[in-house]
Design an enzyme around this catalytic site. Sequence first.
Site, PDB file in Angstrom:
ATOM      1  N   ASN A 172      42.073  29.360  33.979  1.00 58.74           N
ATOM      2  CA  ASN A 172      42.401  30.778  34.642  1.00 58.74           C
ATOM      3  C   ASN A 172      42.214  30.513  36.271  1.00 58.74           C
ATOM      4  OD1 ASN A 172      42.236  33.727  34.099  1.00 58.74           O
ATOM      5  ND2 ASN A 172      40.748  33.466  35.554  1.00 58.74           N
ATOM      6  N   GLU A 173      43.450  31.021  36.965  1.00 63.06           N
ATOM      7  CA  GLU A 173      43.391  31.068  38.527  1.00 63.06           C
ATOM      8  C   GLU A 173      42.841  29.917  38.821  1.00 63.06           C
ATOM      9  OE1 GLU A 173      41.720  34.518  39.693  1.00 63.06           O
ATOM     10  OE2 GLU A 173      43.475  35.962  39.327  1.00 63.06           O
ATOM     11  N   GLU A 215      47.568  39.661  34.853  1.00 69.03           N
ATOM     12  CA  GLU A 215      46.591  40.640  35.070  1.00 69.03           C
ATOM     13  C   GLU A 215      47.024  41.456  36.120  1.00 69.03           C
ATOM     14  OE1 GLU A 215      43.001  38.586  36.271  1.00 69.03           O
ATOM     15  OE2 GLU A 215      43.229  37.233  34.867  1.00 69.03           O
ATOM     16  N   GLU A 248      31.478  41.667  36.970  1.00 65.85           N
ATOM     17  CA  GLU A 248      32.440  42.473  37.221  1.00 65.85           C
ATOM     18  C   GLU A 248      32.314  44.030  36.559  1.00 65.85           C
ATOM     19  OE1 GLU A 248      36.005  39.191  37.986  1.00 65.85           O
ATOM     20  OE2 GLU A 248      35.122  39.293  35.898  1.00 65.85           O
TER      21      GLU A 248
HETATM   22  C1  GLA Z   1      41.002  37.508  38.118  1.00 63.01           C
HETATM   23  C2  GLA Z   1      40.545  36.843  37.132  1.00 63.01           C
HETATM   24  C3  GLA Z   1      39.812  37.780  36.197  1.00 63.01           C
HETATM   25  C4  GLA Z   1      39.042  38.848  37.001  1.00 63.01           C
HETATM   26  C5  GLA Z   1      40.094  39.446  37.678  1.00 63.01           C
HETATM   27  C6  GLA Z   1      39.398  40.335  38.939  1.00 63.01           C
HETATM   28  O1  GLA Z   1      42.369  37.731  38.389  1.00 63.01           O
HETATM   29  O2  GLA Z   1      41.562  36.028  36.503  1.00 63.01           O
HETATM   30  O3  GLA Z   1      39.068  37.094  35.359  1.00 63.01           O
HETATM   31  O4  GLA Z   1      37.967  38.286  37.521  1.00 63.01           O
HETATM   32  O5  GLA Z   1      40.421  38.508  38.909  1.00 63.01           O
HETATM   33  O6  GLA Z   1      40.180  40.909  39.967  1.00 63.01           O
END
Ligand code: GLA
Length: 691
Positions: free
Chosen positions: A179-180, A330, A378
């Site tokens: 993820n990212e 997302e 979050e």
């Molecule tokens: C990223 C992450 C998510 C969440 C969002 C919030 O895109 O992939 O898990 O933390 O940010 O902006």
Amino acid sequence: MARWAAVALAVTLGTSAPATLAQTHFPERATAFADKPAVAVGVAWYPEQWPEERWETDLQLMQRTGFNVVRIAEFAWSRMEPEEGRFDFAWLDRAIAAAKAHGMMVVIGTPTAAPPAWLSQKYPDVLRVDENGARAGHGGRKHFSLASARYRDFCRQIATELARRYGHNPAVVGWQIDNEIGAPSFDDESVAAWHAFLQKRYGNIDELNRRWTTEYWSQHYNSFDQVPLHATGQQNPGLLLDFRHFMTAAWTDYVQNQARAMRPLIDPRQFITTNTMHWNAGFDHFDLHRDLDIAAWDNYIPDGRPDWVENGANHDLVRGYKQRNFWLMETQPGRVDWVPVNRALDPGQVREMAWQAVAHGADAVLYWEWRPTANGQETYYGTVLGQDGKYNPIQPEIAQTAAELTKAAPLLADTVPTADVAMLFSYDSRWAIDLQRHHKDFDPVKAFTDFYRPLRVQAQGVAIVSPEADLKRYPLVVAPNLMVLTQAQAGALEAYVRGGGHLVLGPRSGMRDDANALWPQKQPGPLLDLLGAQVAQYYALDESVGVTGAVSGKATIWAEDIEPIAKDVRTLATYVDKGGWLDGKPAIVTRTVGRGSITYVGAWLDSAAMAQLATSLLADARVTSIVAETDSDFEIGVRAGGGKRVLIAINHGTVAHPLTLPAGARPAGGDWADGQVAAHGVAWFTIGGDK
Ligand code: GLA
């Protein structure tokens, strides 16, 4: 039978099934699911965070919202493997089955962005080390080192377990790896990998010394293991650029470590991707996506005030990673929670932004996230449900968007955004400029966007591609700041121009090679002969200077004095700079080459001048707009393919605007009434043909 359907059927029947989606016959489509909507809408759902008794209610509420896809599990490692080697997927089996029962497709995220506590505790060597030598602790996420062999073993194992279990699950349509990604590490294994990378790149240390000019400040290295690992600081620009090349190779390998393990275990219909962040400069996204099936990204408007052109450029860049439609993995259902003022988008803008993504080639839109947990980092994020488990005020807008996109999906199936203009985005150039800006305000992304803006507004379609892309199909190619230009790239650009293409280079182009060293000739370096002109000198500006001629206005931040060498070079604009170095010097020059041309723009122009320039470049390349007259709030885009052309018009403004339709346009849905599109409104039309 449509081509994509034939491919999907072949996959289902197991006949001539392609090895990966990357090899399907419909290369520009994101996915090819014969039995699934061509445009999916959904949400990030974290079943592991909720009691199982609640799942049914949540899935019903999702279904009622019109969602047909959930992305799950990307942070659930501690649930999947509560102790080393003890796996528990029963809960995930049930979550996927429940989602499927409610008509959801499922994307599974491999959970490797959040390693569990037992792993951090037992194997602290897997933890990330920052540039100052501090090792990460447990409790957040992304606390691993991308270079750790041990960590990669654990990643491969969990990815393998998941793929083995769900690789043929009919509900599972794709995989998101990690993820990212992007955080570097400076641990010992990273240093060793860095040295191996340099050895592979340069072969021997003499070559590295030569390319980096290490005689400067006594930097000469006797062996690769003397070379320090740095991302920032007062280091050699060759080292700093190669650090980014190293990160690209390391992250690509990190992702492929999982993808390679999964491929043999999954259906070819399942895609493999990873979700990336906008304009993230941690690695070269063109390289990273080469062996992934589709691109996917996370689009956020942190201040809640979208600049539609800037955001559209983000989408176009993501589409350019593979020159294929992508997934918006997302996006915010209203607001984010990570900037000083987390303003929500206005009513109508969540829908507007979803349609924008689709107009730019998204084949899926997923919101982040479904419901806030009682605790967790979050808690204040925008969500579809409130903490009470009931819909938030944004839900009706999202439900409308989902219903519309699902209805429009058959029309949008097999279509991709059209563009006659390509812009070249080069990570090397962006990095090289950022590493030595020379003017603090020379932000390469801003410089790129300033070129993009009038081209996108006037041409109503721009592709953003890598300098390695095949450019033949584009009459106009613009490279705003192609600072790093290799001989091979220059050769391809020259062939493009000689083949009749119109090439435009912006300031700072053609200055350095891919070790970040100056070319021996002045800019545009390896394209100097083709241009028949050179940059005599470049100047950082603290005050604007005038520009006059075919384009008139002001140069700010940056201006180059261009010196024509060949007789047939035409000067299109000169500077007005009384008493200054630039006075009367050429600011823009052009040269006709057969049926093509090469133009060099030496100044960072103000927006009005940039718009004039765009008008004349588009006219020279015979690129016309799709809708002749539009208000500047309007975004126009066309998706074409499969014998269809769909025009999407989005009014990003706060008042209704009239829209003059092209001949033969027929309303297909949205807010078209009385010749107008409402404030924050969207309307789509068929316009016939597929060209
Ligand atoms: C990223 C992450 C998510 C969440 C969002 C919030 O895109 O992939 O898990 O933390 O940010 O902006």
